[in-house]
Motif scaffolding. Structure first.
Motif, PDB file in Angstrom:
ATOM      1  N   ILE A 350       0.963  -1.159   0.098  1.00 54.32           N
ATOM      2  CA  ILE A 350       0.052  -0.080  -0.044  1.00 54.32           C
ATOM      3  C   ILE A 350       0.910   1.150  -0.100  1.00 54.32           C
ATOM      4  CG2 ILE A 350      -1.806   1.381   1.141  1.00 54.32           C
ATOM      5  CD1 ILE A 350      -2.713  -1.428   0.013  1.00 54.32           C
ATOM      6  N   GLU A 351       0.828   1.975  -1.142  1.00 55.26           N
ATOM      7  CA  GLU A 351       1.699   3.229  -1.130  1.00 55.26           C
ATOM      8  C   GLU A 351       2.957   3.032  -1.046  1.00 55.26           C
ATOM      9  OE1 GLU A 351      -0.052   6.290   0.763  1.00 55.26           O
ATOM     10  OE2 GLU A 351      -1.764   6.664  -0.415  1.00 55.26           O
ATOM     11  N   GLY A 352       3.696   1.719  -1.348  1.00 50.36           N
ATOM     12  CA  GLY A 352       4.980   1.275  -1.292  1.00 50.36           C
ATOM     13  C   GLY A 352       5.219   0.801  -0.009  1.00 50.36           C
ATOM     14  N   ILE A 353       4.378   0.597   0.846  1.00 51.03           N
ATOM     15  CA  ILE A 353       4.544   0.173   2.305  1.00 51.03           C
ATOM     16  C   ILE A 353       4.043  -1.361   2.316  1.00 51.03           C
ATOM     17  CG2 ILE A 353       3.910   0.326   4.713  1.00 51.03           C
ATOM     18  CD1 ILE A 353       3.148   3.255   4.257  1.00 51.03           C
ATOM     19  N   GLU A 354       5.009  -2.187   2.871  1.00 50.19           N
ATOM     20  CA  GLU A 354       4.452  -3.555   2.704  1.00 50.19           C
ATOM     21  C   GLU A 354       3.835  -3.739   4.182  1.00 50.19           C
ATOM     22  OE1 GLU A 354       7.115  -7.366   3.502  1.00 50.19           O
ATOM     23  OE2 GLU A 354       7.164  -6.871   1.455  1.00 50.19           O
ATOM     24  N   CYS A 355       2.491  -4.190   4.035  1.00 50.12           N
ATOM     25  CA  CYS A 355       1.727  -4.425   5.380  1.00 50.12           C
ATOM     26  C   CYS A 355       1.324  -6.219   5.258  1.00 50.12           C
ATOM     27  CB  CYS A 355       0.386  -3.639   5.035  1.00 50.12           C
ATOM     28  SG  CYS A 355       0.523  -2.110   4.782  1.00 50.12           S
ATOM     29  N   HIS A 356       1.351  -6.663   6.497  1.00 55.36           N
ATOM     30  CA  HIS A 356       0.975  -7.925   6.801  1.00 55.36           C
ATOM     31  C   HIS A 356      -0.383  -7.945   7.540  1.00 55.36           C
ATOM     32  CE1 HIS A 356       4.872  -9.550   5.465  1.00 55.36           C
ATOM     33  NE2 HIS A 356       5.397  -8.550   5.640  1.00 55.36           N
ATOM     34  N   VAL A 357      -1.131  -8.929   7.219  1.00 51.28           N
ATOM     35  CA  VAL A 357      -2.504  -8.868   7.681  1.00 51.28           C
ATOM     36  C   VAL A 357      -2.814 -10.556   7.851  1.00 51.28           C
ATOM     37  CG1 VAL A 357      -4.987  -8.518   7.520  1.00 51.28           C
ATOM     38  CG2 VAL A 357      -3.367  -7.005   6.446  1.00 51.28           C
ATOM     39  N   THR A 358      -3.389 -10.895   8.994  1.00 53.27           N
ATOM     40  CA  THR A 358      -3.922 -12.104   9.246  1.00 53.27           C
ATOM     41  C   THR A 358      -5.387 -12.354   9.403  1.00 53.27           C
ATOM     42  OG1 THR A 358      -3.512 -12.073  11.479  1.00 53.27           O
ATOM     43  CG2 THR A 358      -1.713 -12.971  10.162  1.00 53.27           C
ATOM     44  N   SER A 359      -5.736 -13.377   9.541  1.00 49.54           N
ATOM     45  CA  SER A 359      -7.397 -13.469   9.539  1.00 49.54           C
ATOM     46  C   SER A 359      -7.537 -14.698  10.549  1.00 49.54           C
ATOM     47  CB  SER A 359      -8.030 -13.624   8.201  1.00 49.54           C
ATOM     48  OG  SER A 359      -7.486 -14.939   7.613  1.00 49.54           O
ATOM     49  N   SER A 360      -8.855 -14.610  11.121  1.00 50.41           N
ATOM     50  CA  SER A 360      -9.376 -15.727  12.111  1.00 50.41           C
ATOM     51  C   SER A 360     -10.580 -16.048  11.422  1.00 50.41           C
ATOM     52  CB  SER A 360      -9.475 -15.092  13.411  1.00 50.41           C
ATOM     53  OG  SER A 360      -8.514 -14.891  14.133  1.00 50.41           O
ATOM     54  N   ILE A 361     -10.687 -17.316  11.346  1.00 46.56           N
ATOM     55  CA  ILE A 361     -11.623 -17.950  10.594  1.00 46.56           C
ATOM     56  C   ILE A 361     -12.731 -19.065  11.703  1.00 46.56           C
ATOM     57  CG2 ILE A 361     -12.636 -19.781   8.757  1.00 46.56           C
ATOM     58  CD1 ILE A 361     -10.266 -18.922   7.350  1.00 46.56           C
ATOM     59  N   GLY A 362     -13.939 -18.938  11.440  1.00 44.56           N
ATOM     60  CA  GLY A 362     -15.051 -19.727  12.406  1.00 44.56           C
ATOM     61  C   GLY A 362     -15.525 -20.391  11.171  1.00 44.56           C
ATOM     62  N   ILE A 363     -15.866 -21.898  11.556  1.00 43.86           N
ATOM     63  CA  ILE A 363     -16.645 -22.747  10.760  1.00 43.86           C
ATOM     64  C   ILE A 363     -17.668 -23.401  11.586  1.00 43.86           C
ATOM     65  CG2 ILE A 363     -16.472 -24.782   9.066  1.00 43.86           C
ATOM     66  CD1 ILE A 363     -13.312 -24.309   8.991  1.00 43.86           C
ATOM     67  N   SER A 364     -18.757 -23.245  10.776  1.00 42.63           N
ATOM     68  CA  SER A 364     -20.125 -24.162  11.209  1.00 42.63           C
ATOM     69  C   SER A 364     -20.532 -24.930  10.107  1.00 42.63           C
ATOM     70  CB  SER A 364     -21.305 -23.018  11.917  1.00 42.63           C
ATOM     71  OG  SER A 364     -21.639 -22.263  11.036  1.00 42.63           O
ATOM     72  N   MET A 365     -21.287 -25.998  10.500  1.00 40.29           N
ATOM     73  CA  MET A 365     -21.785 -26.976   9.576  1.00 40.29           C
ATOM     74  C   MET A 365     -23.215 -27.374   9.763  1.00 40.29           C
ATOM     75  SD  MET A 365     -18.585 -29.633   9.102  1.00 40.29           S
ATOM     76  CE  MET A 365     -19.246 -30.446   7.631  1.00 40.29           C
ATOM     77  N   TYR A 366     -23.776 -27.455   8.490  1.00 40.13           N
ATOM     78  CA  TYR A 366     -25.011 -27.916   8.375  1.00 40.13           C
ATOM     79  C   TYR A 366     -25.383 -29.496   8.263  1.00 40.13           C
ATOM     80  CZ  TYR A 366     -29.821 -28.597   6.223  1.00 40.13           C
ATOM     81  OH  TYR A 366     -30.988 -28.999   6.209  1.00 40.13           O
ATOM     82  N   PRO A 367     -25.995 -30.246   9.117  1.00 45.33           N
ATOM     83  CA  PRO A 367     -27.043 -29.673  10.011  1.00 45.33           C
ATOM     84  C   PRO A 367     -26.933 -29.895  11.388  1.00 45.33           C
ATOM     85  CG  PRO A 367     -27.671 -32.003   9.411  1.00 45.33           C
ATOM     86  CD  PRO A 367     -26.295 -31.625   8.624  1.00 45.33           C
ATOM     87  N   ASN A 368     -25.634 -30.271  11.644  1.00 43.39           N
ATOM     88  CA  ASN A 368     -25.249 -30.520  13.116  1.00 43.39           C
ATOM     89  C   ASN A 368     -25.226 -29.457  13.891  1.00 43.39           C
ATOM     90  OD1 ASN A 368     -25.437 -33.253  12.304  1.00 43.39           O
ATOM     91  ND2 ASN A 368     -23.215 -33.202  12.123  1.00 43.39           N
ATOM     92  N   GLN A 369     -24.634 -28.228  13.178  1.00 41.45           N
ATOM     93  CA  GLN A 369     -24.500 -27.029  14.041  1.00 41.45           C
ATOM     94  C   GLN A 369     -25.367 -25.965  13.875  1.00 41.45           C
ATOM     95  OE1 GLN A 369     -20.361 -26.914  13.017  1.00 41.45           O
ATOM     96  NE2 GLN A 369     -20.229 -28.779  14.072  1.00 41.45           N
ATOM     97  N   GLY A 370     -26.617 -26.206  13.124  1.00 39.04           N
ATOM     98  CA  GLY A 370     -27.569 -25.467  12.907  1.00 39.04           C
ATOM     99  C   GLY A 370     -28.376 -25.815  11.677  1.00 39.04           C
ATOM    100  N   VAL A 371     -29.737 -25.476  11.679  1.00 39.32           N
ATOM    101  CA  VAL A 371     -30.579 -26.056  10.580  1.00 39.32           C
ATOM    102  C   VAL A 371     -31.323 -24.669  10.009  1.00 39.32           C
ATOM    103  CG1 VAL A 371     -31.062 -28.218  11.134  1.00 39.32           C
ATOM    104  CG2 VAL A 371     -32.375 -26.537  12.103  1.00 39.32           C
ATOM    105  N   THR A 372     -30.866 -23.277  10.553  1.00 40.22           N
ATOM    106  CA  THR A 372     -31.487 -22.210  10.078  1.00 40.22           C
ATOM    107  C   THR A 372     -30.224 -21.389   9.813  1.00 40.22           C
ATOM    108  OG1 THR A 372     -31.563 -21.000  12.183  1.00 40.22           O
ATOM    109  CG2 THR A 372     -33.531 -22.591  11.624  1.00 40.22           C
ATOM    110  N   ALA A 373     -30.381 -20.278   8.815  1.00 37.18           N
ATOM    111  CA  ALA A 373     -29.284 -19.581   8.521  1.00 37.18           C
ATOM    112  C   ALA A 373     -28.858 -18.784   9.580  1.00 37.18           C
ATOM    113  CB  ALA A 373     -29.828 -18.531   7.151  1.00 37.18           C
ATOM    114  N   ASP A 374     -29.782 -18.186  10.484  1.00 32.40           N
ATOM    115  CA  ASP A 374     -29.122 -17.278  11.668  1.00 32.40           C
ATOM    116  C   ASP A 374     -28.290 -18.111  12.496  1.00 32.40           C
ATOM    117  OD1 ASP A 374     -30.444 -15.381  10.677  1.00 32.40           O
ATOM    118  OD2 ASP A 374     -32.248 -15.306  11.810  1.00 32.40           O
TER     119      ASP A 374
END
Length: 664
Positions: A350-374
């Protein structure tokens, strides 16, 4: 028939009658004719009679007559010679019909028709008439809508030529319904086929009329192409993120709901909740416009990680939701998670600057961890928060224990807000020992929470929650005020001042009124600034170096002592330590713990002590648990020691023996 009777009959006629003898002298004029010419003789009447006498044709001719009031009356005439028994001309008879009103009505109708025709021709909608599927009439606008320059180009052609093949049956059905049932149907949206093969979106309406004596369909088409484009844009904006053009939370929820409806309960699939780590700090560092560039680049990287069937959505500032195709198992989800983490962790320029970004992920699975979108979205978010708590830059599958932990956390957040009001916090103090005199040098103030239900709660449990919620600012201020009150009390009891060290969180340190707050608290307790030492961590100091330097200089000018906590665990320490007005550096307990386990820890500890001496700074080591550790540090001239070897953090009443011993 008697002459009087004949006169009465002629006077009762609506048409005017006038007669003359063979010499052109008027011999009779009925009342209707008198009404036409008024009181004056009329040269036109005499002229018409003379023409009739001469055998000239005056039948069914229209003439204007001006009466005595100078009003013009239009008449239509019928003339006839009066002949005797020997066929000689005896005179002439002229019958005049007043057609003034008739002509006025006719003219008004013509003008009205012309006005309506002009209105139709100039109307900004397509108006047409079709008879037996033939286009009998269309206005200029309608012709141009279909792609013709002039209506004559298309009048006479089958109207079905201008309807897309797939819609012709629908139009034919509506036309038949209108003609058979003599009703008008509601307007509807359809398409027209232009001469160039393109289509036009229209709102169509039609009704049954008589046209040139035959049944016909009068139709109107309004071009709604621009409106459709505008509506589609509005709909797109309502369901997409404006920065990345990815689906937004609403659209993602709809797509997830649709997928749940379509699949069977024995089908499994998962969704991801991804959040960038510490993105607020990146935004503050680079500014928000550059932060937006990173968000856009992240969205591009995410789309490159998945196939076209996978839904990638931006649901909030730096939070994304990802829904891979159906029938995805844990193995697939793990591989994709690692692929995403790797892609996000690559440097951003970004504008000649090297930036390091990480991310955190959470995973849920149908149908064992929910049967509705919410439920699925909520559980994926819970798993993502768990990833952040446990170190970030990884992924976590949802399980029920995470929900229980979140519930406990939320309850603790609510209880924290009550704790200050209900005086549930208390201060403990841990002594700091002077290695030369082996006596009390000062104490560190440490907060404890006496929970009404859970008893004494460790700071390790509630401080992270307070920092995340922002409540830490209120806790820090409370500690500062209580610590200064306690210094004043000890001074009144023992007759000398004891230095107390107070920890400041990053949020408190960067508050605008920090220096003012410290000054007011010291003044209100009649304390000199030198009895208070404020501790900040190395990471706090490096968060915003310019602002940190400004704040530290102001505190230094105030006379407050400053200590750098956890020294050696951060970054760029040696580059900046000389520029900051620090009085003390504290060696982190991790180095002390490993001091006899590896030579590297010993080397680091020696280096920090020597650095402190060279910079004329005081140095303190925390986490001292054994005599061997204490002896090693004393040998290398560490000024102060703190740890369980001397005392754990204790309440104020248990600290008094240390103070008395120090006084002795």
């Amino acid at each position: 028939m008697r002459e009087s009777t004949l006169t009465s009959i002629l006077d009762s006629m609506e048409d005017g009658v006038i007669a003359c003898d063979r010499n052109g002298k008027v011999t009779f004029m009925n009342q209707a004719y008198r009404d036409i010419i008024g009181e004056n003789d009329n040269d036109l009447s005499i002229g018409l009679l003379n023409k009739t006498l001469q055998g000239q044709h005056v039948d069914k001719e229209t003439y204007p007559i001006k009466n005595s009031a100078n009003d013009i009356t239009l008449i239509k005439t019928n003339g006839k010679q009066i002949r005797g028994k020997s066929d000689e001309t005896l005179g002439a008879l002229l019958v005049a019909k007043n057609i003034t009103k008739e002509e006025q009505i006719k003219k008004a109708l013509q003008e009205s028709e012309q006005r309506y025709r002009t209105l139709v021709d100039l109307a900004p909608i397509s108006i047409f008439v079709k008879m037996d599927d033939t286009l009998a009439y269309i206005n200029q606008f309608g012709a141009e809508m279909i792609g013709a320059n002039d209506p004559k180009e298309i009048i006479g052609r089958p109207s079905s030529d201008f309807i897309p093949p797939e819609l012709r049956h629908l139009v034919d059905t509506r036309t038949k319904t209108i003609l058979d049932n003599r009703v008008s149907l509601q307007p509807y949206e359809t398409k027209l086929l232009r001469l160039d093969g393109k289509t036009v979106d229209v709102q169509a309406n039609s009704t049954k009329i008589m046209y040139k004596g035959k049944e016909a369909i009068l139709g109107m088409n309004m071009d709604i192409t621009d409106k459709k484009i505008s509506d589609e844009k509005i709909i797109h904006m309502a369901f997409h993120d404006p920065l990345t053009d990815l689906p937004n939370r609403r659209y993602f929820t709809q797509l997830l709901t649709q997928r749940i409806i379509q699949v069977q309960r024995n089908t499994t699939f998962g969704i991801y909740c991804l959040d960038l780590d510490n993105f607020k700090h990146i935004n503050d560092w680079l500014n928000h416009s550059n932060g937006d560039k990173i968000i856009r680049e992240v969205s591009m990287r995410l789309k490159l990680c998945v196939d076209k069937e996978t839904v990638v959505a931006r649901v909030s500032g730096d939070e994304f939701m990802i829904m891979p195709p159906v029938e995805t198992d844990e193995s697939y989800l793990k591989k994709l998670a690692m692929k995403i983490l790797t892609a996000i962790s690559k440097p951003f320029i970004i504008e000649g600057i090297e930036c390091h970004v990480t991310s955190s992920i959470g995973i849920s699975m149908y149908p064992n961890q929910g049967v509705t979108a919410d439920t699925l979205v909520k559980n994926a978010a819970i798993a993502m928060f768990s990833t952040k708590i446990n170190g970030k830059n990884s992924y976590t599958f949802f399980h029920q224990e995470l929900q229980d932990q979140l519930t406990i956390k939320r309850e603790m957040e609510l209880d924290l807000q009550k704790a200050l009001k209900q005086n549930e916090f208390t201060l403990y103090f841990q002594p700091q020992i002077n290695t030369k005199t082996n006596t009390l040098f000062g104490v560190e103030a440490l907060i404890r929470w006496q929970h009404p239900r859970n008893g004494l709660v460790s700071p390790n449990e509630f401080i992270p929650i307070a920092e995340e919620s922002g409540f830490i600012v209120f806790i820090d201020e409370w500690v500062l005020r209580e610590a200064c009150k306690q210094i004043k009390k000890w001074n009144e009891i023992f007759g000398f001042l004891i230095t107390v060290k107070v920890n400041l969180s990053a949020k408190q340190f960067y508050q605008r009124d920090l220096v003012s707050l410290v000054s007011k608290v010291l003044t209100s307790n009649s304390l000199p600034p030198s009895c208070l030492e404020l501790e900040i961590t190395e990471s706090t100091m490096m968060k915003d170096k310019n602002k940190a330097l400004s704040t530290l200089l102001q505190l230094n000018q105030l006379g407050v002592k400053l200590s750098l906590d956890d020294f050696g665990t951060g970054f760029s320490s040696l580059s900046y330590i000389k520029d900051f007005p620090i009085d003390t550096i504290k060696i982190d307990r991790s180095f002390i713990h490993n001091i006899f386990k590896d030579t590297k820890s010993q080397a680091i500890v020696k280096t920090i002590i020597n650095l402190a001496h060279s910079l004329k700074l005081q140095v303190i080591a925390e986490g001292i648990e054994t005599e061997e550790q204490a002896q090693f540090l004393q040998k290398h001239s560490c000024h102060l020691l703190q740890g369980f070897l001397y005392s754990k953090p204790i309440p104020v009443e248990e600290l008094e023996p240390f103070i008395k011993q120090s006084k002795t």
